[in-house]
Design an enzyme around this catalytic site. Structure first.
Site, mmCIF file in Angstrom:
data_model
loop_
_atom_site.group_PDB
_atom_site.id
_atom_site.type_symbol
_atom_site.label_atom_id
_atom_site.label_comp_id
_atom_site.label_asym_id
_atom_site.label_seq_id
_atom_site.Cartn_x
_atom_site.Cartn_y
_atom_site.Cartn_z
ATOM 1 N N GLU A 180 0.830 -1.213 0.000
ATOM 2 C CA GLU A 180 0.000 0.000 0.000
ATOM 3 C C GLU A 180 0.862 1.259 0.000
ATOM 4 O O GLU A 180 0.626 2.198 -0.770
ATOM 5 C CB GLU A 180 -0.928 0.022 1.212
ATOM 6 N N CYS A 230 0.223 0.747 7.410
ATOM 7 C CA CYS A 230 -0.337 1.046 6.093
ATOM 8 C C CYS A 230 -1.772 1.556 6.205
ATOM 9 O O CYS A 230 -2.220 2.348 5.363
ATOM 10 C CB CYS A 230 -0.284 -0.191 5.207
ATOM 11 N N THR A 267 14.824 -43.050 -5.748
ATOM 12 C CA THR A 267 15.540 -41.772 -5.747
ATOM 13 C C THR A 267 17.033 -41.903 -5.985
ATOM 14 O O THR A 267 17.700 -40.901 -6.227
ATOM 15 C CB THR A 267 15.327 -41.054 -4.407
ATOM 16 N N ALA A 268 17.576 -43.100 -5.882
ATOM 17 C CA ALA A 268 19.008 -43.309 -6.090
ATOM 18 C C ALA A 268 19.286 -44.802 -6.207
ATOM 19 O O ALA A 268 18.514 -45.635 -5.723
ATOM 20 C CB ALA A 268 19.818 -42.717 -4.933
ATOM 21 N N TRP A 280 21.623 -37.929 -13.046
ATOM 22 C CA TRP A 280 20.399 -37.187 -12.716
ATOM 23 C C TRP A 280 19.216 -38.050 -13.088
ATOM 24 O O TRP A 280 19.202 -38.631 -14.170
ATOM 25 C CB TRP A 280 20.338 -35.838 -13.437
ATOM 26 N N GLU A 290 14.969 -31.046 1.367
ATOM 27 C CA GLU A 290 15.585 -31.911 0.360
ATOM 28 C C GLU A 290 16.524 -32.845 1.101
ATOM 29 O O GLU A 290 17.676 -32.501 1.372
ATOM 30 C CB GLU A 290 16.337 -31.094 -0.697
ATOM 31 N N GLY A 310 17.310 -37.259 2.472
ATOM 32 C CA GLY A 310 17.261 -38.655 2.090
ATOM 33 C C GLY A 310 16.064 -39.363 2.693
ATOM 34 O O GLY A 310 15.285 -38.792 3.464
ATOM 35 N N LEU A 316 15.645 -39.294 6.822
ATOM 36 C CA LEU A 316 15.120 -38.069 7.428
ATOM 37 C C LEU A 316 13.718 -37.769 6.904
ATOM 38 O O LEU A 316 12.844 -37.322 7.661
ATOM 39 C CB LEU A 316 16.050 -36.888 7.160
#
Length: 354
Positions: free
Chosen positions: A46, A81, A158-159, A167, A287, A289, A292
């Site tokens: 504002e 404001c 994932t791996a 990738w 991000e 593993g 966690l």
């Protein structure tokens, strides 16, 4: 209001811990001026719009103001404001949603109404909440909105078992992931990921006025002092032990050690979420593993999953989450699909826990 929301979205990366707010001022269906919230310590939406009107010699007396969040009514880094709008003599203020901040929470609306300004609320309220979902979470739950990002194959891997993961998804998906990093107040990972991948945990694929706070969950303070995530200083290492000998070289690298043990000798993850709320983190980007990730899910610390699926199959490989086996379908965790889109060759799926 749709235009005001577009203005709010012009700075998705730089307003935190303040909310992203847009403001447009119109008269007789004609746009006079617009603004959006600037970085902390600088004008809110504002005030920015009113400054632009003054700079261009535009008279806003009697005009209608559309703003995506209730105007603030308290002195923080900047003055209220609501008072600025009253002094400007605007005739009407339309708000998408009331401010959840206890220091405002309807007081800005009341101040405008007391000055005789016609007010309306609830216009495009859902969209206004969405753009500031982390701010609302911090104000109402005292913890950030937690978004867990995972890049996986179509069969949820994932791996490889040897740790190779680069990738799985394509470059467009990786760049898109950096945009989600950039909007967060902090990025969190675990010691397993740091040890295996030595990530920088920074935003590199998109332009951003600031880097998110880096956080490593490391119960036993196993992180190597030369880890890249410590470069530049300021990294928060969350641990379960108070070990001066292990902490010393990390503090020399500029890291802050946060000790939050639970009864099992691990990091107390729910307590960490509350601590991050206290430290004004609106959105937390995870991000990490599978281990966690699983712990965060078990502790109900995750609000949504940001999943990138590549059109590949990896077979016997590492999964997305380490979770215990269920004995009944009644125990399954339910989510709802919030958004599904294609990014390059991959699919991005945003799913929220119910």
């Amino acid at each position: 209001m749709a235009l005001a929301l577009e203005w709010a979205a012009r700075d998705m990366y730089g307003t935190a811990p303040n909310p992203r707010v847009g403001c447009v001022i119109v008269r007789d269906g004609r746009l006079l001026v617009a603004g959006h919230t600037q970085p902390p310590g600088q004008p809110h939406a504002e005030a920015q719009a009113l400054l632009e009107a003054a700079r261009r010699g535009i008279d806003v007396r009697g005009a209608t103001v559309y703003v995506t969040l209730e105007p603030c009514s308290h002195h923080g880094r900047t003055p209220p404001c609501a008072d600025a709008l009253v002094r400007a003599g605007v005739g009407r203020v339309v708000m998408a949603i009331l401010d959840p901040n206890p220091l405002v929470a309807g007081q800005g609306l009341a101040r405008l109404q007391a000055a005789g300004i016609d007010c309306e609320t609830g216009v495009m309220q859902a969209q206004a909440h969405e753009i500031n979902i982390g701010f609302f979470s911090r104000m109402q739950r005292r913890r950030p909105w937690v978004r867990m990002k995972v890049a996986a194959s179509l069969d949820g891997k994932t791996a490889l078992h040897n740790g190779q993961s680069q990738w799985i998804t394509g470059p467009q998906a990786r760049d898109d992931g950096h945009a989600w990093r950039a909007r967060a107040g902090a990025i969190l990972t675990g010691i397993g990921t740091v040890s295996a991948d030595d990530p920088q945990l920074s935003v590199r694929a998109v332009a951003t006025p600031r880097q998110p706070q880096r956080i490593v969950v490391d119960s036993g303070l196993q992180i190597a002092p030369q880890a890249r995530v410590l470069d530049g200083g300021g990294t928060w290492i969350v641990t379960a032990i108070d070990d001066a000998e292990k902490s010393a070289p990390l503090r020399e690298r500029g890291a802050e050690i946060i000790v939050l043990p639970n009864a099992r000798g691990k990091v107390d993850l729910p307590a960490l979420m509350q601590e991050l709320g206290r430290r004004e983190i609106n959105e937390l980007h995870v991000e990490a593993g599978a281990r966690l990730n699983g712990s965060l899910l078990r502790e109900d610390c995750v609000d949504e999953l940001l999943l990138y699926f590549a059109p590949v199959l990896l077979g016997d490989a590492r999964g997305m989450f380490e979770l215990e086996a269920l004995t009944s379908m009644d125990h399954k965790r339910r989510l709802k699909f919030h958004e599904i889109s294609q990014v390059g060759d991959d699919v991005r799926l945003l799913a929220r826990f119910i």
